[in-house]
Design a protein around this motif. Structure first.
Motif, mmCIF file in Angstrom:
data_model
loop_
_atom_site.group_PDB
_atom_site.id
_atom_site.type_symbol
_atom_site.label_atom_id
_atom_site.label_comp_id
_atom_site.label_asym_id
_atom_site.label_seq_id
_atom_site.Cartn_x
_atom_site.Cartn_y
_atom_site.Cartn_z
ATOM 1 N N ALA A 197 41.065 38.903 40.124
ATOM 2 C CA ALA A 197 42.474 38.804 40.718
ATOM 3 C C ALA A 197 43.685 38.509 39.517
ATOM 4 N N SER A 198 43.282 37.584 38.509
ATOM 5 C CA SER A 198 44.038 37.223 37.398
ATOM 6 C C SER A 198 44.440 38.455 36.742
ATOM 7 N N THR A 199 43.242 39.261 36.183
ATOM 8 C CA THR A 199 43.584 40.358 35.542
ATOM 9 C C THR A 199 44.487 41.615 36.184
ATOM 10 N N ASN A 244 43.197 28.071 48.281
ATOM 11 C CA ASN A 244 44.355 27.332 47.226
ATOM 12 C C ASN A 244 44.043 28.111 45.735
ATOM 13 N N LYS A 245 42.737 28.254 45.415
ATOM 14 C CA LYS A 245 42.581 28.749 44.051
ATOM 15 C C LYS A 245 43.004 30.230 43.729
ATOM 16 N N LEU A 246 42.837 30.759 44.810
ATOM 17 C CA LEU A 246 43.369 32.481 44.895
ATOM 18 C C LEU A 246 44.775 32.360 44.742
ATOM 19 N N VAL A 247 45.456 31.637 45.501
ATOM 20 C CA VAL A 247 47.154 31.788 45.692
ATOM 21 C C VAL A 247 47.645 31.135 44.600
ATOM 22 N N GLU A 248 46.827 29.981 43.705
ATOM 23 C CA GLU A 248 47.397 29.645 42.557
ATOM 24 C C GLU A 248 47.347 30.412 41.325
ATOM 25 N N THR A 249 46.188 31.401 41.572
ATOM 26 C CA THR A 249 46.107 32.386 40.414
ATOM 27 C C THR A 249 47.051 33.463 40.545
ATOM 28 N N VAL A 250 47.167 33.862 41.776
ATOM 29 C CA VAL A 250 48.274 35.008 41.876
ATOM 30 C C VAL A 250 49.843 34.387 41.474
ATOM 31 N N GLN A 251 50.068 33.043 41.797
ATOM 32 C CA GLN A 251 51.274 32.608 41.606
ATOM 33 C C GLN A 251 51.524 32.404 40.211
ATOM 34 N N HIS A 252 50.556 32.135 39.346
ATOM 35 C CA HIS A 252 50.662 31.940 37.914
ATOM 36 C C HIS A 252 50.818 33.233 37.241
ATOM 37 N N GLU A 253 50.242 34.297 37.663
ATOM 38 C CA GLU A 253 50.253 35.575 37.185
ATOM 39 C C GLU A 253 51.535 36.239 37.642
ATOM 40 N N LEU A 254 52.206 36.170 38.563
ATOM 41 C CA LEU A 254 53.251 36.797 38.760
ATOM 42 C C LEU A 254 54.569 35.853 38.867
ATOM 43 N N LEU A 255 54.589 34.805 38.792
ATOM 44 C CA LEU A 255 55.700 33.699 38.883
ATOM 45 C C LEU A 255 55.508 32.804 37.400
#
Length: 739
Positions: A197-199, A244-255
């Protein structure tokens, strides 16, 4: 009163076998029956009960408990694993789910049959429960073999859904639940899924920044987060703990990653400009932000992140390529390619620093910190300094490609390699790896150009000091002296014909401590070789009475003539190989143990030698049995029918991975270096606090390596034990030097 005869093992287990066979047929769809009748169930339960409650020696609790596991082992190996072995992608997931559901059915029925064990035998002996045993069998014999492919298949389906394709969410939900039930959801699925997801979103973010306005970018980010929550909550094919982990990962990469964009305009971000080589735009950014307080820090931070990601991408590409092949050595991960790409990457971004960013120190620092991140990472489990050493070896040895380069190109490449080493914290480890390879080039006469060798040592010496290259320079000196020694020995034999063994012998005398340590083995040399060694020992003793020779036969090479039926072939072999082959001058067949006894070689060394002579390309020896491995029961015979199209062949030994030994030796040397640094610091300071001593030690050692704080603490305690230091009686966190 009728006394019931005890059930014997064969009788009782025979009854159970019928039920087990029926259960397997039900699971495999080989019968129309779908379940057991109440009478059948009670018969099986009663049989188990009776076998468990009988008096010794007819009490079979342990045997039945062991058999319970064997049932699963046999069924999983014979039926389940073969059905999964050749399936991939969605077909694998569907079959895995079917087999898991069947396994649960099998577990349910067998647990009912064996329930008495659960209630009494297992509980009293605190053994794993029946369900635990069944679960472990499925995990170990089936799931562990396919989990990597299953994880990739699940992630692939999630990826398709993100791209708008239709998938079967119930399939994903049920398969993912297998991970949860087995208890490996987090480590075997969640970590990989989160990484993917991060990639995925990092790539999406880069694309959106290129084509979308800022408002559209934020809208897509919001929609992406909503879809990821849906996958956990409504679709339910991801566990709730993942949200929470998935949302945090997506937030980190996009925002988060793009929170410090240099410009609000999506098409003028620093990362995009660097990627597109927009030199004028990058120069304009520097000029504009140079006047803003701490403005260049924002630009430099983005620049650093971009360089770091480029380096990580290169490493990932190499690791992905190396995963598709067996890695036996550093060459398996294309060290020439990765180091060359690092050099190219450095040239590219250094051009930006000197040109676009006006040689500003803050960008030099950003470039240095970025390269330190990935230049100190292992690549496919191999230390990066070993890859650099292999790159240098390839550049400097014969046939390594340096013949195609001009002297200027080689000199320039050497300078760039030294520049890369500046970024690496394990400079001492590089020195040891390079010294090993330098020794191999020098001893095997594989060095392409002596001037290039000396030139590189000069560059290393200039950058890291004379102590860094002293041993390597000593090796070069030893080779010059050895050549003179060889000429003197040949003159000695010419004068003293009575000691001449009649066989050409070339000896390279090395200085202990200067060269890498080589394995010393008490090899029982054949008589032909003994004469040569004795002759040289007699010569050397007459020339250097106060020096003692220690023969390193493991490094020797011999040219011998093999007289085969079709023709005579000259064989270029190691000393160990030659000694082995010469045994067959006096024997037709020899066993492994006979060869070992006559040669006195270590088991590992002899296995390598015999494998090279009988199991690979050049089968100089025939082996019985004719297998690809060596065992103590093997019999060997000279292969008189061997032939080859050439008259001179080299028979190589299997390579030895010396990485662990090099790392171990360097770690040992580091302890001595830390001891010396601590004593040197305390001798000048007399009294010093613990924290300050650690910091000064790290600073002093940083030119060669970055010492671990825990290791420093242990070395301090060791020096206290040796009465070099003592704790300050007035301050528990301070030390005093003892003269």
């Amino acid at each position: 009163m009728v006394i019931k005869e005890p059930i014997q093992w064969e009788q009782g287990w025979g009854l159970m076998q019928e039920a087990i066979t029926k259960l397997k047929n039900i699971l495999e769809g080989l019968t129309d029956e779908k379940s057991f009748t109440s009478e059948e169930y009670m018969n099986q339960y009663t049989t188990i009960y009776d076998m468990c409650t009988q008096k010794l020696p007819c009490e079979f609790n342990k045997e039945l408990y062991d058999k319970y596991k064997e049932i699963f082992d046999e069924y999983l190996n014979s039926s389940v694993w073969p059905s999964l072995r050749d399936k991939h992608h969605e077909f694998l997931l569907r079959e895995l789910l079917r087999r898991w559901n069947s396994h649960k059915v099998m577990t349910r029925w067998l647990s009912r049959f064996f329930r008495y064990l659960e209630c009494y035998y297992i509980e009293r002996r605190t053994l794993p429960s029946l369900n635990t045993v069944a679960l472990s069998c499925f995990r170990d014999l089936t799931f562990d073999k396919v989990k990597a492919m299953a994880t990739d298949a699940i992630i692939s389906l999630i990826h398709k859904e993100r791209e708008g394709e239709q998938i079967d969410p119930s399939l994903l939900k049920n398969v993912v639940h297998i991970y949860v039930e087995i208890g490996v959801y987090e480590q075997d699925f969640e970590v990989a899924m989160i990484a993917d997801a991060s990639t995925y979103y990092a790539r999406k973010a880069t694309n959106w920044i290129e084509v979308d306005s800022f408002a559209d970018y934020m809208l897509k980010a919001e929609e992406s987060l909503k879809r990821e929550r849906y996958r956990v909550r409504e679709a339910g094919y991801l566990h709730s703990s993942t949200e929470n982990k998935l949302v945090e990962t997506v937030q980190h990469e996009l925002l988060v990653t793009h929170a410090t964009r240099l410009l609000e305009n999506d098409n003028s971000g620093c990362g995009v400009l660097l990627r597109d080589d927009k030199v004028e735009d990058l120069s304009r950014i520097y000029r504009l932000y140079h006047e803003i307080p701490k403005g260049l820090e924002l630009v430099a931070n983005t620049f650093k992140k971009h360089v770091t990601s480029e380096g990580a991408r290169l490493i990932q590409q190499v690791e992905e390529a190396s995963n598709s092949q067996t890695i036996n050595s550093s060459s398996g991960v294309q060290e020439h390619s990765i180091v060359s790409k690092f050099i190219e990457l450095h040239d590219r971004f250094m051009a930006y620093v000197k040109g676009c960013f006006m040689n500003n120190n803050i960008f030099h620092k950003a470039l240095k910190e970025a390269f330190e991140v990935f230049c100190n990472k292992n690549v496919a489990g191999i230390p990066s300094v070993e890859l650099v050493a292999a790159f240098c070896d390839n550049m400097l040895k014969k046939g390594g490609g340096s013949e195609k380069l001009s002297d200027e190109a080689i000199d320039e490449t050497q300078e760039k390699v030294v520049y890369l080493l500046v970024y690496n914290t394990d400079k001492d480890l590089f020195a040891e790896f390079y010294r090993k390879k330098l020794a191999r080039r020098l001893l095997s006469d594989r060095s392409a150009n002596e001037d290039h060798e000396k030139s590189f040592l000069c560059k290393l010496k200039r950058q890291f000091g004379g102590h860094y290259t002293s041993k390597m320079e000593g090796m070069m000196t030893d080779l010059v002296i050895a050549k003179d020694c060889q000429r003197s020995y040949e003159q000695y034999l010419h004068i003293n014909q009575h000691v001449n063994p009649g066989i050409d012998l070339s000896v390279t005398v090395l200085t202990t401590g200067t060269w890498p340590s080589y394995k010393s083995c008490s090899l029982n040399l054949p008589s032909e070789m003994v004469k040569c060694v004795e002759a040289f020992n007699e010569y050397y003793t007459s020339k250097a009475k106060h020096k003692k020779l220690s023969w390193a036969f493991s490094m020797g090479a011999c040219n011998i003539h093999g007289k085969f039926q079709k023709k005579t072939i000259e064989l270029i072999v190691s000393t160990y190989q030659a000694a082995t082959l010469l045994l067959f001058n006096n024997a037709d067949k020899l066993s492994f143990l006979e060869i070992k006894t006559q040669l006195g070689l270590d088991y590992e060394d002899l296995v390598r030698v015999l494998h090279s002579l009988s199991c690979v390309k050049y089968k100089i020896l025939c082996k019985e049995p004719n297998t690809k491995t060596i065992s103590q029961n093997d019999i060997f015979e000279f292969n008189s029918g061997f032939t080859d199209r050439v008259r001179r062949i080299k028979v190589p030994l299997p390579p030895i991975d010396e990485r662990k030994k090099v790392v171990k030796d360097v770690d040992k040397d580091r302890k001595y270096a830390i001891d010396a640094a601590i004593v040197r610091i305390m001798k000048s300071r007399k009294t010093l606090g613990h924290q300050q001593l650690v910091l000064e030690c790290i600073e002093m050692m940083s030119c060669m390596f970055k010492p671990d704080v825990k290791v420093i603490k242990k070395r301090i305690e060791n020096l206290i034990g040796q009465d070099y230091l003592e704790r300050d009686p007035n301050d528990a966190n301070a030390y005093r030097y003892l003269a």
